[in-house]
Design an enzyme around this catalytic site. Structure first.
Site, PDB file in Angstrom:
ATOM      1  N   ASP A  38       0.856  -1.175   0.000  1.00  0.00           N
ATOM      2  CA  ASP A  38       0.000   0.000   0.000  1.00  0.00           C
ATOM      3  C   ASP A  38       0.895   1.228   0.000  1.00  0.00           C
ATOM      4  O   ASP A  38       2.041   1.168   0.480  1.00  0.00           O
ATOM      5  CB  ASP A  38      -0.909   0.010   1.235  1.00  0.00           C
ATOM      6  CG  ASP A  38      -2.140   0.888   1.049  1.00  0.00           C
ATOM      7  OD1 ASP A  38      -3.218   0.343   0.770  1.00  0.00           O
ATOM      8  OD2 ASP A  38      -2.014   2.120   1.194  1.00  0.00           O
ATOM      9  N   TYR A 170     -11.296   8.697 -14.600  1.00  0.00           N
ATOM     10  CA  TYR A 170     -11.464   7.394 -13.961  1.00  0.00           C
ATOM     11  C   TYR A 170     -12.123   6.409 -14.925  1.00  0.00           C
ATOM     12  O   TYR A 170     -11.653   5.277 -15.107  1.00  0.00           O
ATOM     13  CB  TYR A 170     -12.306   7.541 -12.698  1.00  0.00           C
ATOM     14  CG  TYR A 170     -12.547   6.249 -11.956  1.00  0.00           C
ATOM     15  CD1 TYR A 170     -11.624   5.783 -11.034  1.00  0.00           C
ATOM     16  CD2 TYR A 170     -13.709   5.506 -12.168  1.00  0.00           C
ATOM     17  CE1 TYR A 170     -11.848   4.592 -10.338  1.00  0.00           C
ATOM     18  CE2 TYR A 170     -13.939   4.325 -11.487  1.00  0.00           C
ATOM     19  CZ  TYR A 170     -13.005   3.871 -10.575  1.00  0.00           C
ATOM     20  OH  TYR A 170     -13.242   2.694  -9.893  1.00  0.00           O
ATOM     21  N   LYS A 174     -10.359   2.966 -16.537  1.00  0.00           N
ATOM     22  CA  LYS A 174     -10.877   1.625 -16.301  1.00  0.00           C
ATOM     23  C   LYS A 174     -11.259   0.927 -17.605  1.00  0.00           C
ATOM     24  O   LYS A 174     -11.123  -0.293 -17.735  1.00  0.00           O
ATOM     25  CB  LYS A 174     -12.072   1.682 -15.342  1.00  0.00           C
ATOM     26  CG  LYS A 174     -11.718   2.164 -13.937  1.00  0.00           C
ATOM     27  CD  LYS A 174     -10.643   1.296 -13.288  1.00  0.00           C
ATOM     28  CE  LYS A 174     -10.384   1.697 -11.851  1.00  0.00           C
ATOM     29  NZ  LYS A 174      -9.364   0.842 -11.192  1.00  0.00           N
ATOM     30  N   THR A 205     -17.288   1.730   0.235  1.00  0.00           N
ATOM     31  CA  THR A 205     -15.884   1.816   0.632  1.00  0.00           C
ATOM     32  C   THR A 205     -15.502   3.294   0.755  1.00  0.00           C
ATOM     33  O   THR A 205     -16.152   4.167   0.160  1.00  0.00           O
ATOM     34  CB  THR A 205     -14.966   1.154  -0.409  1.00  0.00           C
ATOM     35  OG1 THR A 205     -15.125   1.835  -1.667  1.00  0.00           O
ATOM     36  CG2 THR A 205     -15.306  -0.317  -0.583  1.00  0.00           C
TER      37      THR A 205
END
Length: 282
Positions: A38, A170, A174, A205
């Site tokens: 991470d 974004y 993707k 999330t």
């Protein structure tokens, strides 16, 4: 029932939270040795500590990785091979959804470039160095290990449908992940290296909730969800587990939708009833 990832080695990016954290714990529960990575080292170390606490029989190590830097990704793959002897699973999960990402008129070039650096280049580099490592994997029948390996790239339902709220960089990143995944799957299929994308629907999330920061934005998404709820990160992790395991040995080049039916819906059901997530998820 034998563990589905017994003796396998997995490298997961974005292990500190969300899908990455749930996948780190789930893969370890199925017997995988895990390199938790991470950009936030403390978060990766916390994930690794949970693995050690819950699954003491598996090996785990945490390191800091910025997937926007090729050298970091190469180093991470090298660490996985050095520490655990091989790399069987590469889960290119880390990504960003920048709050200033908007439509074609309002998105600044720096936001576009940053998003592509992390969401697309980072996945490319992850695939590149994973492929090089997986080519070196030896078959070990005594441990159920095969040649090659499984690469999983996190894409998104917006790569199929487009976003209900503008997030052009974004969405474009993707979509590119899907195209890249298909080509890599074809090129490396006969090496025993499977490459698949997993396409989450809207999830509860931190990444998405920070973006859907107004009731209007949340409702704009909710009206498209047949189940009437956001997904949970563990539900995506379970999809990734399928792609990582030998349950999916004849699956490559796919866009695996885990979206609560969103991409199948023309309109959502009428009524106030909402299907709650299973109690095991909350």
């Amino acid at each position: 029932m034998p563990a589905r990832l017994q003796h396998k080695v997995a490298l997961i990016t974005g292990s500190g939270s969300g899908i990455g954290l749930e996948s780190t714990l789930l893969f370890a529960s199925e017997g995988a040795h895990v390199l938790a990575t991470d950009i936030n080292l403390q978060a990766a170390e916390s994930a690794a500590a949970l693995v050690s606490q819950r699954y003491p029989d598996v090996k785990v190590k945490a390191i800091k990785v910025d997937v926007g830097k090729e050298a970091d990704i190469k180093a991470a793959v090298d660490v996985a091979v050095k520490e655990f002897g091989r790399l069987d699973i590469m889960f290119n999960n880390a990504g960003i959804m920048h709050p200033e990402d908007d439509n074609a008129l309002n998105t600044e070039e720096k936001i576009w470039d940053l998003t592509m650096q992390i969401n697309l280049k980072g996945v490319w580099w992850g695939c590149k160095y994973a492929i090089l490592a997986m080519r070196e994997n030896k078959k070990d029948e005594s441990k159920g290990l095969k040649q090659g390996g499984s690469i999983i790239n996190t894409a998104s339902f917006v790569a199929i449908l487009g976003a209900a709220t503008p997030q052009l960089a974004y969405t474009a990143s993707k979509g590119a992940v899907l195209a890249m995944t298909r080509e890599l799957a074809m090129v490396h299929a006969r090496e025993g290296i499977r490459v698949n994308s997993i396409c989450p629907g809207p999830l509860k999330t931190p990444l998405l909730m920070e973006f859907l920061n107004t009731p209007e934005k949340k409702e704009r998404r909710m009206v498209h969800l047949p189940m009437g709820r956001f997904g949970e990160a563990i539900e995506i992790a379970r999809g990734a587990l399928f792609l990582a395991s030998d349950d999916s040995t004849y699956v490559t080049g796919t866009d695996f939708m885990v979206d609560g039916g969103l991409t199948a819906a023309y309109v959502t059901p009428v009524g106030d009833q909402v299907v709650d997530p299973p109690k095991s998820l909350v």
